[in-house]
Design a protein around this motif. Structure first.
Motif, PDB file in Angstrom:
ATOM      1  N   VAL A  18      32.035  43.832  34.264  1.00 48.00           N
ATOM      2  CA  VAL A  18      32.706  44.207  35.510  1.00 48.00           C
ATOM      3  C   VAL A  18      31.831  45.163  36.309  1.00 48.00           C
ATOM      4  CG1 VAL A  18      34.684  45.460  36.494  1.00 48.00           C
ATOM      5  CG2 VAL A  18      35.056  43.816  34.659  1.00 48.00           C
ATOM      6  N   ASN A  19      31.274  46.155  35.650  1.00 51.05           N
ATOM      7  CA  ASN A  19      30.436  47.132  36.341  1.00 51.05           C
ATOM      8  C   ASN A  19      29.188  46.493  36.939  1.00 51.05           C
ATOM      9  OD1 ASN A  19      32.117  49.376  36.010  1.00 51.05           O
ATOM     10  ND2 ASN A  19      31.355  49.707  33.941  1.00 51.05           N
ATOM     11  N   TYR A  20      28.571  45.571  36.220  1.00 52.05           N
ATOM     12  CA  TYR A  20      27.403  44.878  36.762  1.00 52.05           C
ATOM     13  C   TYR A  20      27.785  44.011  37.948  1.00 52.05           C
ATOM     14  CZ  TYR A  20      23.489  46.207  33.885  1.00 52.05           C
ATOM     15  OH  TYR A  20      22.459  46.910  33.328  1.00 52.05           O
ATOM     16  N   ALA A  26      28.215  40.769  45.998  1.00 49.52           N
ATOM     17  CA  ALA A  26      29.111  40.953  47.141  1.00 49.52           C
ATOM     18  C   ALA A  26      29.967  39.694  47.224  1.00 49.52           C
ATOM     19  CB  ALA A  26      28.315  41.151  48.421  1.00 49.52           C
ATOM     20  N   ALA A  27      31.241  39.847  47.010  1.00 47.17           N
ATOM     21  CA  ALA A  27      32.141  38.699  47.028  1.00 47.17           C
ATOM     22  C   ALA A  27      33.370  39.024  47.850  1.00 47.17           C
ATOM     23  CB  ALA A  27      32.546  38.320  45.608  1.00 47.17           C
ATOM     24  N   LYS A  28      33.858  38.034  48.572  1.00 46.46           N
ATOM     25  CA  LYS A  28      35.097  38.223  49.331  1.00 46.46           C
ATOM     26  C   LYS A  28      36.296  38.295  48.398  1.00 46.46           C
ATOM     27  CE  LYS A  28      33.490  35.790  53.416  1.00 46.46           C
ATOM     28  NZ  LYS A  28      33.596  34.577  54.214  1.00 46.46           N
ATOM     29  N   LYS A  81      41.996  46.931  37.504  1.00 47.12           N
ATOM     30  CA  LYS A  81      41.878  48.304  38.010  1.00 47.12           C
ATOM     31  C   LYS A  81      40.424  48.766  37.979  1.00 47.12           C
ATOM     32  CE  LYS A  81      43.574  52.980  37.336  1.00 47.12           C
ATOM     33  NZ  LYS A  81      44.409  53.871  36.528  1.00 47.12           N
ATOM     34  N   LEU A  82      39.707  48.437  36.917  1.00 46.89           N
ATOM     35  CA  LEU A  82      38.295  48.786  36.806  1.00 46.89           C
ATOM     36  C   LEU A  82      37.495  48.146  37.943  1.00 46.89           C
ATOM     37  CD1 LEU A  82      36.020  50.122  35.105  1.00 46.89           C
ATOM     38  CD2 LEU A  82      35.919  47.990  33.807  1.00 46.89           C
ATOM     39  N   ALA A  83      37.776  46.891  38.234  1.00 48.79           N
ATOM     40  CA  ALA A  83      37.080  46.184  39.314  1.00 48.79           C
ATOM     41  C   ALA A  83      37.400  46.789  40.678  1.00 48.79           C
ATOM     42  CB  ALA A  83      37.445  44.703  39.293  1.00 48.79           C
ATOM     43  N   VAL A  84      38.660  47.110  40.909  1.00 46.47           N
ATOM     44  CA  VAL A  84      39.059  47.711  42.186  1.00 46.47           C
ATOM     45  C   VAL A  84      38.424  49.092  42.337  1.00 46.47           C
ATOM     46  CG1 VAL A  84      41.038  48.652  43.460  1.00 46.47           C
ATOM     47  CG2 VAL A  84      41.187  46.374  42.436  1.00 46.47           C
ATOM     48  N   THR A  85      38.450  49.878  41.272  1.00 50.48           N
ATOM     49  CA  THR A  85      37.838  51.205  41.296  1.00 50.48           C
ATOM     50  C   THR A  85      36.338  51.115  41.579  1.00 50.48           C
ATOM     51  OG1 THR A  85      39.500  52.038  39.769  1.00 50.48           O
ATOM     52  CG2 THR A  85      37.481  53.322  39.960  1.00 50.48           C
ATOM     53  N   ALA A  86      35.712  50.046  41.118  1.00 49.05           N
ATOM     54  CA  ALA A  86      34.280  49.843  41.339  1.00 49.05           C
ATOM     55  C   ALA A  86      33.980  49.305  42.737  1.00 49.05           C
ATOM     56  CB  ALA A  86      33.717  48.904  40.282  1.00 49.05           C
TER      57      ALA A  86
END
Length: 154
Positions: A18-20, A26-28, A81-86
Motif C-alpha cells: 500500500v505504501n509503495y 497516481a490513480a483516479k 484507511k492506510l491507503a487514504v491516509t497515504a
C-alpha cells in the motif's frame, strides 16, 4: 493510470505494498481488496449438548454471523484507511473466495477493469519458493493485467 487494485491481507508485506502504491502511483481510483474464506456451518448442529438443554435455534438471518467475514472487514478497513491516509482515493472491496485466492484477485481486477494489480509477497527463495508459489506469483502468471509485486522489507 486510472484504476489500481491493491490486494490487502493485513500482513506487513501488504502494508508495504500500500505504501509503495501511494508513493509511486497516481490513480483516479484505488480499490483495496481483501479476499476472505467464509466459515460455513455444518448441515447439522452438534447433537450432544453438555451444558444442559439444547440452546434455542435462531431463525433470524441477522443473527447468523460469519467471524471470518468480520475479520476480513476489519482487515479491509485497516487497508483502506492506510491507503487514504497515504493520500490515495481508496475504496474497500471484500470478496469471498470460491476457489483460490489468486483467482479471486484476478476476477476482482477483471470486474473493476483494473489497470494495475498491486500485491505484496512473502519473498521466499530457494527450494521453498519452488514448492510454494505465492499468490502474487499466480496473479502475475495467470492474470491478463500488469502486476506490481512489492517484496518484503528488511
Amino acid at each position: 493510470m486510472s484504476v489500481v487494485l491493491i490486494a490487502y491481507d493485513g500482513t506487513s508485506n501488504a502494508r508495504r505494498a500500500v505504501n509503495y502504491a501511494a508513493r509511486f502511483l497516481a490513480a483516479k481510483r484505488v480499490v483495496v481488496l481483501t479476499v476472505w474464506t467464509p466459515i460455513r456451518s455444518g448441515p447439522d448442529p452438534v447433537s450432544v449438548d453438555l451444558d444442559g438443554p439444547p440452546d434455542p435455534i435462531e431463525d433470524d438471518p441477522e443473527e447468523e454471523h460469519d467471524i471470518a467475514y468480520s475479520d476480513a472487514l476489519r482487515t479491509n478497513e485497516e487497508g483502506t484507511k492506510l491507503a487514504v491516509t497515504a493520500g490515495m482515493n481508496a475504496e474497500p472491496m471484500l470478496v469471498p473466495v470460491q476457489g483460490t485466492i489468486w483467482r479471486a484477485i484476478i476476477n476482482a481486477a477483471d470486474r473493476i477493469d483494473a489497470d494495475l494489480v498491486v500485491s505484496g509477497t512473502r519473498g521466499t527463495t530457494g527450494l521453498r519458493s519452488l514448492l510454494q508459489s505465492s499468490v502474487a506469483d499466480h496473479v502475475l502468471r495467470h492474470g491478463r493485467r500488469p502486476v506490481l509485486i512489492v517484496p518484503p522489507g528488511h
